[in-house]
Design a protein around this motif. Structure first.
Motif, PDB file in Angstrom:
ATOM      1  N   VAL B 117      36.817  29.160  48.922  1.00  8.78           N
ATOM      2  CA  VAL B 117      35.759  29.253  49.687  1.00  8.78           C
ATOM      3  C   VAL B 117      35.460  30.965  50.088  1.00  8.78           C
ATOM      4  O   VAL B 117      34.330  31.266  50.366  1.00  8.78           O
ATOM      5  CB  VAL B 117      36.030  28.691  51.173  1.00  8.78           C
ATOM      6  N   ALA B 118      36.187  31.721  49.832  1.00 10.66           N
ATOM      7  CA  ALA B 118      36.149  33.109  50.063  1.00 10.66           C
ATOM      8  C   ALA B 118      35.135  33.666  48.996  1.00 10.66           C
ATOM      9  O   ALA B 118      34.415  34.349  49.354  1.00 10.66           O
ATOM     10  CB  ALA B 118      37.467  33.854  50.094  1.00 10.66           C
ATOM     11  N   VAL B 119      35.492  33.187  47.760  1.00  7.13           N
ATOM     12  CA  VAL B 119      34.502  33.519  46.651  1.00  7.13           C
ATOM     13  C   VAL B 119      33.090  32.800  47.076  1.00  7.13           C
ATOM     14  O   VAL B 119      32.142  33.748  46.916  1.00  7.13           O
ATOM     15  CB  VAL B 119      35.193  32.972  45.325  1.00  7.13           C
ATOM     16  N   ASN B 120      32.967  31.812  47.154  1.00  8.15           N
ATOM     17  CA  ASN B 120      31.922  30.818  47.349  1.00  8.15           C
ATOM     18  C   ASN B 120      30.991  31.676  48.440  1.00  8.15           C
ATOM     19  O   ASN B 120      29.806  31.546  48.395  1.00  8.15           O
ATOM     20  CB  ASN B 120      32.195  29.570  47.840  1.00  8.15           C
ATOM     21  N   ASN B 121      31.659  32.305  49.631  1.00  7.52           N
ATOM     22  CA  ASN B 121      30.961  32.939  50.368  1.00  7.52           C
ATOM     23  C   ASN B 121      30.816  34.532  50.436  1.00  7.52           C
ATOM     24  O   ASN B 121      30.240  35.199  51.269  1.00  7.52           O
ATOM     25  CB  ASN B 121      31.626  32.514  51.924  1.00  7.52           C
ATOM     26  N   GLY B 122      31.252  34.913  49.340  1.00  5.62           N
ATOM     27  CA  GLY B 122      31.382  36.405  49.045  1.00  5.62           C
ATOM     28  C   GLY B 122      31.875  37.309  50.239  1.00  5.62           C
ATOM     29  O   GLY B 122      31.581  38.328  50.462  1.00  5.62           O
ATOM     30  N   LEU B 123      33.157  36.697  50.652  1.00  4.07           N
ATOM     31  CA  LEU B 123      33.936  37.370  51.531  1.00  4.07           C
ATOM     32  C   LEU B 123      34.361  38.674  50.979  1.00  4.07           C
ATOM     33  O   LEU B 123      34.443  38.776  49.748  1.00  4.07           O
ATOM     34  CB  LEU B 123      35.003  36.543  52.032  1.00  4.07           C
ATOM     35  N   ALA B 124      34.200  39.651  51.820  1.00  4.86           N
ATOM     36  CA  ALA B 124      34.847  41.065  51.392  1.00  4.86           C
ATOM     37  C   ALA B 124      36.056  41.008  50.825  1.00  4.86           C
ATOM     38  O   ALA B 124      36.304  41.761  49.891  1.00  4.86           O
ATOM     39  CB  ALA B 124      34.760  42.031  52.773  1.00  4.86           C
ATOM     40  N   SER B 125      36.979  40.262  51.344  1.00  5.85           N
ATOM     41  CA  SER B 125      38.532  40.289  50.788  1.00  5.85           C
ATOM     42  C   SER B 125      38.165  39.848  49.201  1.00  5.85           C
ATOM     43  O   SER B 125      38.707  40.282  48.501  1.00  5.85           O
ATOM     44  CB  SER B 125      39.122  39.237  51.437  1.00  5.85           C
ATOM     45  N   ALA B 126      37.187  38.622  48.991  1.00  3.43           N
ATOM     46  CA  ALA B 126      37.293  38.396  47.553  1.00  3.43           C
ATOM     47  C   ALA B 126      36.644  39.374  46.822  1.00  3.43           C
ATOM     48  O   ALA B 126      37.201  39.605  45.572  1.00  3.43           O
ATOM     49  CB  ALA B 126      36.291  36.997  47.728  1.00  3.43           C
ATOM     50  N   ARG B 127      35.644  40.010  47.334  1.00  2.00           N
ATOM     51  CA  ARG B 127      34.793  41.031  46.225  1.00  2.00           C
ATOM     52  C   ARG B 127      35.913  42.146  46.036  1.00  2.00           C
ATOM     53  O   ARG B 127      36.128  42.724  44.894  1.00  2.00           O
ATOM     54  CB  ARG B 127      33.962  41.823  47.115  1.00  2.00           C
ATOM     55  N   GLU B 128      36.949  42.565  47.146  1.00  2.00           N
ATOM     56  CA  GLU B 128      37.842  43.518  46.838  1.00  2.00           C
ATOM     57  C   GLU B 128      38.789  43.356  45.902  1.00  2.00           C
ATOM     58  O   GLU B 128      39.387  43.795  44.942  1.00  2.00           O
ATOM     59  CB  GLU B 128      38.478  43.952  48.271  1.00  2.00           C
ATOM     60  N   ALA B 129      39.389  41.881  46.197  1.00  2.00           N
ATOM     61  CA  ALA B 129      40.583  41.308  45.353  1.00  2.00           C
ATOM     62  C   ALA B 129      40.097  41.086  43.802  1.00  2.00           C
ATOM     63  O   ALA B 129      40.975  41.542  43.108  1.00  2.00           O
ATOM     64  CB  ALA B 129      40.928  40.024  45.781  1.00  2.00           C
ATOM     65  N   LEU B 130      38.673  41.096  43.470  1.00  2.00           N
ATOM     66  CA  LEU B 130      38.453  41.133  42.312  1.00  2.00           C
ATOM     67  C   LEU B 130      37.996  41.978  41.609  1.00  2.00           C
ATOM     68  O   LEU B 130      37.197  41.970  40.399  1.00  2.00           O
ATOM     69  CB  LEU B 130      37.405  39.812  42.031  1.00  2.00           C
ATOM     70  N   GLU B 131      37.913  43.262  42.368  1.00  2.00           N
ATOM     71  CA  GLU B 131      37.545  44.669  41.816  1.00  2.00           C
ATOM     72  C   GLU B 131      38.481  45.030  40.528  1.00  2.00           C
ATOM     73  O   GLU B 131      39.524  44.600  40.660  1.00  2.00           O
ATOM     74  CB  GLU B 131      37.723  45.725  42.584  1.00  2.00           C
ATOM     75  N   GLY B 132      37.680  45.296  39.392  1.00  2.00           N
ATOM     76  CA  GLY B 132      38.567  45.543  38.211  1.00  2.00           C
ATOM     77  C   GLY B 132      38.909  44.296  37.630  1.00  2.00           C
ATOM     78  O   GLY B 132      39.660  44.329  36.492  1.00  2.00           O
ATOM     79  N   TYR B 133      38.224  43.141  37.740  1.00  2.00           N
ATOM     80  CA  TYR B 133      38.613  41.960  37.112  1.00  2.00           C
ATOM     81  C   TYR B 133      37.516  41.328  36.548  1.00  2.00           C
ATOM     82  O   TYR B 133      37.713  40.477  35.809  1.00  2.00           O
ATOM     83  CB  TYR B 133      39.109  41.061  38.461  1.00  2.00           C
ATOM     84  N   SER B 134      36.276  42.027  36.628  1.00  2.00           N
ATOM     85  CA  SER B 134      34.993  41.414  35.906  1.00  2.00           C
ATOM     86  C   SER B 134      35.291  41.159  34.607  1.00  2.00           C
ATOM     87  O   SER B 134      34.630  40.183  33.998  1.00  2.00           O
ATOM     88  CB  SER B 134      34.101  42.384  36.212  1.00  2.00           C
ATOM     89  N   ARG B 135      36.051  42.021  33.943  1.00  2.00           N
ATOM     90  CA  ARG B 135      36.001  41.812  32.240  1.00  2.00           C
ATOM     91  C   ARG B 135      36.903  40.630  32.043  1.00  2.00           C
ATOM     92  O   ARG B 135      36.330  39.996  30.821  1.00  2.00           O
ATOM     93  CB  ARG B 135      36.705  43.200  31.774  1.00  2.00           C
ATOM     94  N   ILE B 136      37.866  40.135  32.621  1.00  2.00           N
ATOM     95  CA  ILE B 136      38.368  39.163  32.631  1.00  2.00           C
ATOM     96  C   ILE B 136      37.664  37.817  32.726  1.00  2.00           C
ATOM     97  O   ILE B 136      37.533  36.983  31.993  1.00  2.00           O
ATOM     98  CB  ILE B 136      39.629  38.781  33.592  1.00  2.00           C
ATOM     99  N   ILE B 137      36.877  37.739  33.815  1.00  7.14           N
ATOM    100  CA  ILE B 137      35.857  36.906  34.002  1.00  7.14           C
ATOM    101  C   ILE B 137      34.701  36.579  32.943  1.00  7.14           C
ATOM    102  O   ILE B 137      34.512  35.664  32.532  1.00  7.14           O
ATOM    103  CB  ILE B 137      35.236  36.987  35.447  1.00  7.14           C
ATOM    104  N   TYR B 138      34.409  37.750  32.516  1.00  9.87           N
ATOM    105  CA  TYR B 138      33.537  37.918  31.314  1.00  9.87           C
ATOM    106  C   TYR B 138      34.079  37.067  29.994  1.00  9.87           C
ATOM    107  O   TYR B 138      33.391  36.503  29.475  1.00  9.87           O
ATOM    108  CB  TYR B 138      32.904  39.407  31.253  1.00  9.87           C
TER     109      TYR B 138
END
Ligand code: SF4
Ligand code: SF4
Lengths: 396, 239
Positions: B117-138
């Protein structure tokens, strides 16, 4: 006098119902009922199987051969001796398998790390892989503990929620695939446990002096616990028998330590972006405790993340003078070594970090000679005398 | 005299370090958590026994408690659940040791849902927690395997010892020295068939998983969408 607003409090409380017996029921009945109702296809375990006991007494069938290897991205990518050893053991024992290209990761590592997915996507990924296995006629063998745990979650959700089934079926139809669930979700460590006597019969190295501590993988026996193998002859049936049952069969000296039930500290997102937690937990709650209480020659575990975490976390701790420094590997690599596999050309120990050389010496393996043999092979590849190393090259 | 009824575990927003939002917004987010079909399978009330805390690795190193997660959810404590969505949930290791709960709760599972739900709603915590994580998702969404050999770079894993550099220097050769035919890859864990990848793309698109990325990383979402659409177009697949 104050009136306690009980009614008001009660309206805020939820009512929770639960059957009193927490033991998970045998899912097979419901699975076959769904098949009879035309909701899904159940892929049967091949005829040649070993029956093993699980936590609440339900028998699980572990097929001996004709297996579809559901690989692990962490194993293949970073610990390739893990998967190579599983194949090598099967080949050595003469069982057939299929190593598919039509397979994706379960994607659960990412899901547990970032939640950038959803229930339907996760179920669809799982069922796409199951359908791909079904199409080949080979039965899935899951290499990764997290895939295994997650797929069991997916099975429970698919069986419980008709809307999810309908949603996933629609997605699979677009891919031209049927909705298939295997009769059993089988982890490779269950396979090795089930075949431990055959593995023992093929043992060529004496492991009686090897001190072992076992780290059991959380996603193997805590997540949808009813499927995990428990054997009255191993820990009196009080803990999962995989890994320990095999190490004991190979004559190793399995030693106790007090944080056996603890996680390794992998953390999914932590290992990638918050490793201070992972390192601290892995060394302070696992490796140091093992060293102090059991002083093992090797730590054996049965999941991708656990091998990586327990192995790689030691370097930084060593630099801080902590009581670490013990090799870590999967029991598949350990069993392959027992059966005479090459430590580098099969078990690929050069991908590991903690020093494994003293262990090899204790196993009676001349690691310098073995390394020179590996380097010779690398030389042949470098000079393009051959494109790849083959199974024939490693004797199976 | 003011009566203090505030939950003792509740930290004022400014202490917890995130911006407050109106009550209705919190209600909406928590309603989304509760509406997840898994939520009711994960919560059966709480004895407050703390067995989950004893088993929890994250509770040992963070100001974090699976008991609080279960209790806040059982009481539908919207304030506390919102606060947990802003920080606590990202501390969980998702090991599911808390399934040892005698009540049959799954605090780790509740956290999975709260994260989603935090991701789905773009919560600041989700954005912060996933910083530096983009390459993994890619990697996972575009190649079909999450972990690849070429991720083993010494500057990415300086704390893993000199062996990482050895692997990365000899990568292509060492991959060729692996007997399994599917293992000779360096950019994916194993060789994934083209058709398989297309099927995976369809799954991401059809289930809305790709859309979720736009909430936390718009740039990444654009790149992934382009990669997928292009590939499907090449194959002549219409959605
Ligand atoms: S899943 Fe999360 S809350 Fe549960 S024991 Fe593991 S770290 Fe703790
Ligand atoms: S173990 Fe279960 S009942 Fe006990 S505190 Fe944790 S969630 Fe509550």
């Amino acid at each position: 006098m104050t009136t306690v607003p009980v009614e008001m409090i009660k309206t805020k409380k939820e009512r929770f119902d639960r059957v009193p017996d927490r033991r998970s029921a045998d899912f097979h009945e419901e699975l076959f009922r769904l098949e009879d109702a035309g909701e899904l296809i159940v892929q049967r375990v091949p005829e040649d199987f070993v029956a093993v006991p699980t936590k609440y007494g339900v028998t699980k069938k572990i097929p001996r051969g004709h297996l579809w290897h559901h690989k692990s991205c962490g194993q293949c990518g970073h610990i390739p001796g893990y998967s190579t050893s599983i194949y090598w053991i099967m080949r050595k024992l003469g069982y057939d398998y299929h190593d598919p290209r039509d397979q994706t990761s379960c994607t659960a590592w990412n899901y547990y790390a970032s939640a950038t997915s959803n229930q339907a996507a996760q179920a669809a990924v799982a069922l796409r892989n199951f359908a791909a296995a079904y199409e080949t006629g080979y039965f899935p063998l899951i290499h990764c503990g997290t895939s295994y745990g997650h797929y069991k979650e997916v099975r429970a959700e698919i069986m419980r929620h008709p809307e999810l089934r309908a949603q996933v079926r629609k997605v699979l139809e677009k891919l031209g695939k049927p909705l298939v669930m295997p009769e059993e979700i089988v982890h490779y460590s269950e396979y090795l446990y089930a075949l431990r006597d055959e593995i023992k019969q093929n043992q060529v190295r004496d492991f009686s002096g090897i001190g072992v501590t076992v780290h059991p993988a959380c996603h193997y026996y805590k997540l949808v616990e009813g499927d995990a193998i428990y054997d009255p002859d191993v820990y009196q049936g009080q803990r999962t028998a995989v890994v320990t049952g095999l190490a004991t069969a190979l004559g190793a000296d399995v030693r106790e330590y007090s944080t056996w039930f603890d996680c390794c500290g992998f953390g999914f997102r932590h290992i990638l972006v918050q490793r201070d937690f992972t390192r601290s937990f892995a060394t302070m709650r696992k490796i140091e405790v093992m060293k102090e209480e059991a002083n093992p020659d090797v730590v054996l575990t049965h999941d991708t993340g656990c091998v990586t975490t327990l192995d790689k976390s030691q370097f930084a701790a060593q630099a801080h003078g902590r009581n670490v420094g013990v090799p870590v590997m999967s029991e598949a690599q350990f069993a392959a070594l027992a059966m005479g596999a090459h430590p580098f050309r099969v078990c690929q120990l050069h991908w590991h970090s903690a020093n494994y050389r003293p262990l090899l010496e204790k196993m009676g393996i001349d690691w310098e000679k073995a390394w020179a043999e590996f380097q010779d092979e690398v030389g042949r590849l470098e000079r393009n005398e051959k494109e790849f190393s083959t199974w024939e090259d490693v004797g199976v | 005299m003011a009566t203090i009824t505030m939950d003792p575990y509740y930290k004022a927003p400014k202490v917890a370090g995130f911006a407050d939002v109106p009550g209705e917004e919190k209600e909406r987010l928590i309603a989304e958590v509760v509406a997840d079909p898994r939520f009711h399978d994960y919560l059966y009330g709480c004895y407050e026994c703390g067995i989950c805390v004893a088993a929890c690795p994250s509770a040992r190193f963070y100001d974090f408690s699976p008991r609080l997660i279960a209790q806040a959810a059982a009481r539908r404590d919207v304030e506390l659940m919102f606060q947990q969505m802003q920080e606590d949930i990202w501390e969980c290791s998702q090991c599911f040791s808390c399934l040892r709960c005698p009540r049959g709760n799954n605090p780790g599972g509740i956290i999975t849902v709260m994260r989603e739900v935090a991701v789905n709603n773009g919560l600041a915590s989700a954005r912060e927690a996933l910083e530096g994580y983009s390459r993994i998702i890619y990697k996972i969404m575009s190649t079909g395997t999450q972990v690849s050999p070429d991720m083993l770079q010494p500057d990415a894993f300086p704390d893993w010892g000199p062996e990482v550099a050895d692997v990365s220097e000899s990568l292509a050769l060492w991959r060729r020295a692996l007997p399994p035919e599917t293992h000779h890859t360096t950019t994916t864990g194993w060789a994934v068939a083209d058709r398989t990848l297309i099927e995976l793309y369809l799954i991401w698109l059809e289930t809305g998983a790709l859309d979720m990325i736009s909430q936390v990383d718009e740039g990444l979402h654009m790149i992934l969408e382009e990669v997928m659409e292009e590939r499907l177009e090449e194959e002549g697949i219409e959605r």
